[in-house]
Scaffold this active site. Structure first.
Site, PDB file in Angstrom:
ATOM      1  N   LYS A  76     -97.139  45.255  60.212  1.00 23.99           N
ATOM      2  CA  LYS A  76     -96.435  44.673  61.363  1.00 23.99           C
ATOM      3  C   LYS A  76     -95.820  45.782  62.229  1.00 23.99           C
ATOM      4  CE  LYS A  76     -93.571  42.455  58.593  1.00 23.99           C
ATOM      5  NZ  LYS A  76     -94.049  42.913  57.273  1.00 23.99           N
TER       6      LYS A  76
ATOM      7  N   ARG B  36     -87.444  35.224  58.826  1.00 23.61           N
ATOM      8  CA  ARG B  36     -88.015  35.414  57.495  1.00 23.61           C
ATOM      9  C   ARG B  36     -87.665  34.266  56.560  1.00 23.61           C
ATOM     10  NH1 ARG B  36     -88.420  41.343  57.403  1.00 23.61           N
ATOM     11  NH2 ARG B  36     -88.785  42.103  55.342  1.00 23.61           N
TER      12      ARG B  36
ATOM     13  N   ARG C  72     -96.096  55.152  52.013  1.00 27.71           N
ATOM     14  CA  ARG C  72     -95.575  55.220  53.399  1.00 27.71           C
ATOM     15  C   ARG C  72     -94.535  56.323  53.560  1.00 27.71           C
ATOM     16  NH1 ARG C  72     -93.179  49.959  56.027  1.00 27.71           N
ATOM     17  NH2 ARG C  72     -92.129  49.884  54.015  1.00 27.71           N
TER      18      ARG C  72
ATOM     19  N   ARG D 121     -89.622  42.671  46.694  1.00 24.72           N
ATOM     20  CA  ARG D 121     -89.835  42.277  48.103  1.00 24.72           C
ATOM     21  C   ARG D 121     -91.019  41.316  48.201  1.00 24.72           C
ATOM     22  NH1 ARG D 121     -90.473  47.953  50.610  1.00 24.72           N
ATOM     23  NH2 ARG D 121     -90.970  46.867  52.537  1.00 24.72           N
TER      24      ARG D 121
HETATM   25  P1  AP5 Z   1     -96.082  49.178  58.148  1.00 25.27           P
HETATM   26  O1  AP5 Z   1     -96.650  48.997  59.496  1.00 25.27           O
HETATM   27  O2  AP5 Z   1     -94.859  50.018  58.004  1.00 25.27           O
HETATM   28  O3  AP5 Z   1     -95.883  47.733  57.443  1.00 25.27           O
HETATM   29  P2  AP5 Z   1     -94.848  46.579  57.728  1.00 25.27           P
HETATM   30  O4  AP5 Z   1     -95.585  45.289  57.700  1.00 25.27           O
HETATM   31  O5  AP5 Z   1     -94.032  46.866  58.947  1.00 25.27           O
HETATM   32  O6  AP5 Z   1     -93.993  46.703  56.407  1.00 25.27           O
HETATM   33  P3  AP5 Z   1     -92.427  46.743  56.113  1.00 25.27           P
HETATM   34  O7  AP5 Z   1     -92.297  47.224  54.695  1.00 25.27           O
HETATM   35  O8  AP5 Z   1     -91.675  47.545  57.136  1.00 25.27           O
HETATM   36  O9  AP5 Z   1     -92.061  45.281  56.200  1.00 25.27           O
HETATM   37  P4  AP5 Z   1     -90.930  44.604  55.525  1.00 25.27           P
HETATM   38  O10 AP5 Z   1     -91.049  43.324  56.236  1.00 25.27           O
HETATM   39  O11 AP5 Z   1     -90.875  44.519  54.079  1.00 25.27           O
HETATM   40  O12 AP5 Z   1     -89.685  45.579  55.813  1.00 25.27           O
HETATM   41  P5  AP5 Z   1     -88.499  45.518  56.860  1.00 25.27           P
HETATM   42  O13 AP5 Z   1     -88.232  46.884  57.292  1.00 25.27           O
HETATM   43  O14 AP5 Z   1     -88.741  44.449  57.856  1.00 25.27           O
HETATM   44  O15 AP5 Z   1     -97.236  49.751  57.198  1.00 25.27           O
HETATM   45  C1  AP5 Z   1     -97.000  50.054  55.832  1.00 25.27           C
HETATM   46  C2  AP5 Z   1     -97.878  51.252  55.420  1.00 25.27           C
HETATM   47  O16 AP5 Z   1     -99.247  50.839  55.493  1.00 25.27           O
HETATM   48  C3  AP5 Z   1     -97.741  52.473  56.337  1.00 25.27           C
HETATM   49  O17 AP5 Z   1     -97.811  53.647  55.559  1.00 25.27           O
HETATM   50  C4  AP5 Z   1     -98.970  52.382  57.279  1.00 25.27           C
HETATM   51  O18 AP5 Z   1     -99.417  53.661  57.696  1.00 25.27           O
HETATM   52  C5  AP5 Z   1     -99.988  51.678  56.396  1.00 25.27           C
HETATM   53  N1  AP5 Z   1    -100.872  50.798  57.171  1.00 25.27           N
HETATM   54  C6  AP5 Z   1    -100.555  50.021  58.241  1.00 25.27           C
HETATM   55  N2  AP5 Z   1    -101.633  49.338  58.676  1.00 25.27           N
HETATM   56  C7  AP5 Z   1    -102.653  49.690  57.839  1.00 25.27           C
HETATM   57  C8  AP5 Z   1    -104.039  49.304  57.769  1.00 25.27           C
HETATM   58  N3  AP5 Z   1    -104.577  48.434  58.649  1.00 25.27           N
HETATM   59  N4  AP5 Z   1    -104.792  49.844  56.785  1.00 25.27           N
HETATM   60  C9  AP5 Z   1    -104.248  50.721  55.883  1.00 25.27           C
HETATM   61  N5  AP5 Z   1    -102.962  51.141  55.914  1.00 25.27           N
HETATM   62  C10 AP5 Z   1    -102.164  50.615  56.872  1.00 25.27           C
HETATM   63  O19 AP5 Z   1     -87.302  44.973  55.931  1.00 25.27           O
HETATM   64  C11 AP5 Z   1     -86.698  45.783  54.955  1.00 25.27           C
HETATM   65  C12 AP5 Z   1     -85.569  45.026  54.291  1.00 25.27           C
HETATM   66  O20 AP5 Z   1     -84.565  44.663  55.270  1.00 25.27           O
HETATM   67  C13 AP5 Z   1     -85.955  43.676  53.651  1.00 25.27           C
HETATM   68  O21 AP5 Z   1     -86.450  43.827  52.336  1.00 25.27           O
HETATM   69  C14 AP5 Z   1     -84.613  42.925  53.690  1.00 25.27           C
HETATM   70  O22 AP5 Z   1     -83.745  43.382  52.681  1.00 25.27           O
HETATM   71  C15 AP5 Z   1     -84.042  43.363  55.029  1.00 25.27           C
HETATM   72  N6  AP5 Z   1     -84.439  42.473  56.133  1.00 25.27           N
HETATM   73  C16 AP5 Z   1     -85.166  42.814  57.237  1.00 25.27           C
HETATM   74  N7  AP5 Z   1     -85.342  41.755  58.036  1.00 25.27           N
HETATM   75  C17 AP5 Z   1     -84.702  40.706  57.434  1.00 25.27           C
HETATM   76  C18 AP5 Z   1     -84.553  39.335  57.758  1.00 25.27           C
HETATM   77  N8  AP5 Z   1     -85.092  38.810  58.894  1.00 25.27           N
HETATM   78  N9  AP5 Z   1     -83.866  38.546  56.898  1.00 25.27           N
HETATM   79  C19 AP5 Z   1     -83.310  39.046  55.772  1.00 25.27           C
HETATM   80  N10 AP5 Z   1     -83.428  40.358  55.389  1.00 25.27           N
HETATM   81  C20 AP5 Z   1     -84.120  41.168  56.218  1.00 25.27           C
END
Ligand code: AP5
Length: 218
Positions: free
Chosen positions: A15, A89, A128, A172
């Site tokens: 994402k 979420r 990552r 997660r």
């Molecule tokens: P990346 O693009 O970083 O993936 P992503 O989907 O953004 O993953 P996140 O881990 O950031 O999502 P998340 O939803 O768990 O975390 P968030 O920060 O929102 O890609 C990942 C890796 O894969 C990279 O190395 C990339 O290079 C590689 N990649 C990408 N595309 C690829 C492809 N096509 N092929 C191969 N490799 C690829 O949330 C973190 C924490 O914050 C949560 O756990 C929670 O505690 C809190 N939080 C955030 N939002 C909320 C909410 N709305 N409600 C409650 N808690 C929340």
């Protein structure tokens, strides 16, 4: 065409990678609740202190904290197009978003679901690395930098997120299955869901995404 989109999918689905590409164009705001929370943690704010324990344990931060944080930000932005990355979420977050949009006489145009099987996610997340300066996203397995630990885009230092440890990743993924997956039916029933096979190269995903964003769905 302008769009108001939610990017939905499991941790590591890509994402953030795709949102950064789309938001490199003019007039597109990228709001990542994960990035906003990490900024609060690193600045040592009260919200950051409340959120940190949940984040490190791989659990969702309570709805009330998240909804207040997003509403404050969305209310103050006048961007033409925006992407909500990682929000909503939970069903209560989605209902709060609906209410805020209705109050502003606005609505979503797309909810994009990045579909990736669980087996692919662990390697993506543990590999990552993120640039602390410009936010670029790298991967030691699939998208390494020229010099280990240094960002190719700006030379900044790369960090390994504390919630990308295997134990936190498992939590997660579990939280996603229990609390976030129900949103797929929520948005499907509203006719808003666009499903993308995100278990392909970032370039292929990006092409399908840009075709999807070109036509309004909701
Ligand atoms: P990346 O693009 O970083 O993936 P992503 O989907 O953004 O993953 P996140 O881990 O950031 O999502 P998340 O939803 O768990 O975390 P968030 O920060 O929102 O890609 C990942 C890796 O894969 C990279 O190395 C990339 O290079 C590689 N990649 C990408 N595309 C690829 C492809 N096509 N092929 C191969 N490799 C690829 O949330 C973190 C924490 O914050 C949560 O756990 C929670 O505690 C809190 N939080 C955030 N939002 C909320 C909410 N709305 N409600 C409650 N808690 C929340």
């Amino acid at each position: 065409m302008s769009f108001r989109s939610v990017f939905l999918g499991p941790p590591g689905a890509g994402k953030g990678t795709q949102a950064l590409t789309v938001a490199s164009g003019p007039g597109v705001l990228h709001l990542s609740t994960g990035d906003m929370l990490r900024a609060h943690v690193s600045k040592g704010t009260e919200l950051g202190a409340q959120a940190k324990g949940f984040m490190d344990a791989g659990q969702l931060v309570p709805d009330a904290l998240i909804i207040a944080m997003v509403e404050e930000r969305l209310g103050g932005e006048g961007a033409n197009s925006w992407i909500l990355d990682g929000f909503p979420r939970t069903i209560p977050q989605a209902e709060a978003l609906d209410q805020s949009l209705q109050a502003a006489n606005a609505s979503l145009t797309h909810v994009v679901y990045f579909r990736v099987p669980n087996e692919a996610l662990m390697q993506r997340l543990t590999g990552r690395r993120t640039c602390g300066d410009c936010g670029a996203i790298w991967n030691v397995h699939t998208k390494p930098t020229q010099t280990e630990g240094k960002c190719d885009a700006c030379g900044g230092s790369l960090t390994h997120r504390s919630d990308d440890r295997p134990e936190a990743v498992s939590q997660r993924l579990e939280a996603y299955d229990k609390q976030t997956k129900p949103l797929l039916d929520f948005y499907r029933s509203k006719g808003c869901l666009v499903e993308i096979d995100a278990d392909r190269s970032p370039q292929e995903v990006s092409q399908e995404l840009s075709d999807a964003l070109a036509k309004e769905v909701c």
